[in-house]
Design a protein around this motif. Structure first.
Motif, PDB file in Angstrom:
ATOM      1  N   ILE A  75      27.781 -35.653  -6.366  1.00 41.43           N
ATOM      2  CA  ILE A  75      27.203 -36.981  -6.122  1.00 41.43           C
ATOM      3  C   ILE A  75      26.920 -37.163  -4.625  1.00 41.43           C
ATOM      4  O   ILE A  75      25.849 -37.634  -4.236  1.00 41.43           O
ATOM      5  CB  ILE A  75      28.203 -38.081  -6.579  1.00 41.43           C
ATOM      6  N   ASP A 102      31.598 -46.609  -4.101  1.00 44.96           N
ATOM      7  CA  ASP A 102      31.908 -45.320  -4.729  1.00 44.96           C
ATOM      8  C   ASP A 102      31.620 -45.449  -6.226  1.00 44.96           C
ATOM      9  O   ASP A 102      32.426 -46.012  -6.981  1.00 44.96           O
ATOM     10  CB  ASP A 102      33.390 -44.974  -4.490  1.00 44.96           C
ATOM     11  N   MET A 120      31.456 -43.394  -8.774  1.00 43.64           N
ATOM     12  CA  MET A 120      32.345 -42.758  -9.743  1.00 43.64           C
ATOM     13  C   MET A 120      33.637 -43.563  -9.917  1.00 43.64           C
ATOM     14  O   MET A 120      34.126 -43.754 -11.028  1.00 43.64           O
ATOM     15  CB  MET A 120      32.691 -41.325  -9.304  1.00 43.64           C
ATOM     16  N   GLU A 121      34.164 -44.040  -8.804  1.00 45.68           N
ATOM     17  CA  GLU A 121      35.423 -44.791  -8.854  1.00 45.68           C
ATOM     18  C   GLU A 121      35.231 -46.113  -9.598  1.00 45.68           C
ATOM     19  O   GLU A 121      36.030 -46.473 -10.474  1.00 45.68           O
ATOM     20  CB  GLU A 121      35.928 -45.046  -7.417  1.00 45.68           C
ATOM     21  N   ALA A 156      34.779 -45.641 -13.427  1.00 42.15           N
ATOM     22  CA  ALA A 156      36.054 -45.389 -14.127  1.00 42.15           C
ATOM     23  C   ALA A 156      36.838 -46.693 -14.264  1.00 42.15           C
ATOM     24  O   ALA A 156      37.405 -47.002 -15.321  1.00 42.15           O
ATOM     25  CB  ALA A 156      36.870 -44.348 -13.357  1.00 42.15           C
ATOM     26  N   ILE A 162      35.245 -48.994 -16.935  1.00 35.88           N
ATOM     27  CA  ILE A 162      35.551 -48.584 -18.317  1.00 35.88           C
ATOM     28  C   ILE A 162      36.919 -49.131 -18.734  1.00 35.88           C
ATOM     29  O   ILE A 162      37.093 -49.606 -19.860  1.00 35.88           O
ATOM     30  CB  ILE A 162      35.484 -47.044 -18.457  1.00 35.88           C
ATOM     31  N   ASN A 174      38.777 -38.804  -8.301  1.00 30.68           N
ATOM     32  CA  ASN A 174      37.684 -39.238  -9.158  1.00 30.68           C
ATOM     33  C   ASN A 174      37.534 -38.323 -10.366  1.00 30.68           C
ATOM     34  O   ASN A 174      37.838 -37.135 -10.307  1.00 30.68           O
ATOM     35  CB  ASN A 174      36.377 -39.229  -8.369  1.00 30.68           C
ATOM     36  N   LEU A 175      37.080 -38.905 -11.449  1.00 25.92           N
ATOM     37  CA  LEU A 175      36.725 -38.119 -12.628  1.00 25.92           C
ATOM     38  C   LEU A 175      35.412 -37.396 -12.358  1.00 25.92           C
ATOM     39  O   LEU A 175      34.686 -37.733 -11.428  1.00 25.92           O
ATOM     40  CB  LEU A 175      36.559 -39.054 -13.831  1.00 25.92           C
ATOM     41  N   THR A 176      35.114 -36.421 -13.179  1.00 25.06           N
ATOM     42  CA  THR A 176      33.786 -35.807 -13.122  1.00 25.06           C
ATOM     43  C   THR A 176      32.841 -36.611 -14.023  1.00 25.06           C
ATOM     44  O   THR A 176      33.284 -37.449 -14.824  1.00 25.06           O
ATOM     45  CB  THR A 176      33.818 -34.363 -13.641  1.00 25.06           C
ATOM     46  N   ILE A 177      31.560 -36.337 -13.866  1.00 25.60           N
ATOM     47  CA  ILE A 177      30.551 -36.951 -14.740  1.00 25.60           C
ATOM     48  C   ILE A 177      30.903 -36.699 -16.213  1.00 25.60           C
ATOM     49  O   ILE A 177      30.841 -37.599 -17.044  1.00 25.60           O
ATOM     50  CB  ILE A 177      29.157 -36.332 -14.434  1.00 25.60           C
ATOM     51  N   LEU A 217      33.777 -38.821 -17.339  1.00 30.72           N
ATOM     52  CA  LEU A 217      33.332 -40.197 -17.552  1.00 30.72           C
ATOM     53  C   LEU A 217      32.598 -40.322 -18.884  1.00 30.72           C
ATOM     54  O   LEU A 217      32.833 -41.251 -19.659  1.00 30.72           O
ATOM     55  CB  LEU A 217      32.398 -40.653 -16.422  1.00 30.72           C
ATOM     56  N   ARG A 250      34.964 -40.364 -21.720  1.00 27.48           N
ATOM     57  CA  ARG A 250      35.646 -41.656 -21.879  1.00 27.48           C
ATOM     58  C   ARG A 250      34.759 -42.687 -22.568  1.00 27.48           C
ATOM     59  O   ARG A 250      35.219 -43.472 -23.394  1.00 27.48           O
ATOM     60  CB  ARG A 250      36.052 -42.211 -20.498  1.00 27.48           C
TER      61      ARG A 250
END
Lengths: 117, 117, 117, 117
Positions: free
Chosen positions: A6, A86, A88-89, A92, A95, B3-6, B9, B12
């Motif tokens: 990213i 961020d 990605m953060e 998450a 969700i 962070n998680l990866t794409i 995510l 999830r």
């Protein structure tokens, strides 16, 4: 070629805009407009299709749709970068919030908005 | 927490939808509508602001905007997953295509659409 | 040539769709997608402009923008027709509702959303 | 009560904005954002419905949708007013242009975009 991260994608977009002196146009306000305009190009691909047709796109149509998804993602990355978010953060985290708002046992099989529960 | 990866995510989001039996609603057509609806919630934050104000959001507003970005991203990940599109790969490829469409020397400092060149 | 009435415009759009056997595509769901796609074409005209520039469009740009406004209006008329909604009546009524939601003395000079009052 | 005319509606909206000192926010750029945000609220009503469901809205849902149509119309009228565009005239003209772009004999029963012909 392995996928970029990213952050690497955001750096490329930053360089791209900078080389064209486009930073001046890239206020968050303007970028939110560009993003929704790309989301609408996606809509155009689907507006006259049935749901079934949208699940089984022919190869050439899928290639076009993929590029629209890319455009949306590029503006989303750019806007996040400009705002220091961020992506990605926060995704998450969101969700998790959604899981609290829509408990599985309450909403199973229903698409009612959570405010209606 | 890292962070998680794409892909994580997307897993999830897949689990989230599956636990609620929402797959039936998640046709690409419907997801394109949900995505633009989220893009519009972003627009609402910026519509009465000046560009300058959009560049300097107060902390609480920025937190709200971040969650809108997350919502857009979640639907974008979900739609890509449903269509089998590798979002990172296609975004990198689209940035290359854009570089060809808008040569830096031709478009510097101008926001005209490339078709006008 | 005197302007047509709303009903005459709706009749023309009805005839237009019927002559092309397009009624099958014109579900309210699909029309809502077509409408937002047109609204996005409007956005594209304005996304890189300053507010000042948007207030002083050159003649050729204004002509293009006018046609986008027409496209939005056409789909709005079509959708209202399909749903049996009297657009003029409901607009007049909504202006009254807005006047109650946003009392002039409370909101003067502020663009905060009414829920914040 | 007989319906108002387009011009009377526009005058009411003008008075409404003026009484609240909102003219300062109503640049065409900003109004295009407000308009698409309203178009998205319409989308939200339809995003999880089938086309068939969207054709047969229950009474309470239809009432809500009607108010969304009104909101879109109000911003469309306001934007036209600000730009000096005669919405009825340009809509009639655009219907004629569409008839030339999509000759009935060529496009009957097909929703392909005209550029594909």
């Amino acid at each position: 070629m392995p996928n970029l991260t990213i952050e690497q994608l955001q750096q490329r977009i930053r360089d791209f805009a900078s080389a064209r002196d486009w930073d001046q146009f890239h206020s968050p306000k303007n970028l939110s407009m560009a993003l929704i305009a790309e989301a609408a190009e996606l809509i155009e691909h689907f507006q006259w299709l049935t749901q079934e047709q949208s699940r089984a796109l022919p190869e050439d149509k899928l290639a076009e749709v993929s590029l629209e998804l890319a455009d949306i993602f590029i503006y989303l990355l750019r806007l996040s970068d400009k705002l220091g978010v961020d992506l990605m953060e926060v995704a998450a985290r969101k969700i998790e919030l959604n899981a609290e708002k829509y408990p599985a046992d309450n909403v199973r099989g229903s698409a009612k908005k959570y405010t209606e529960y």
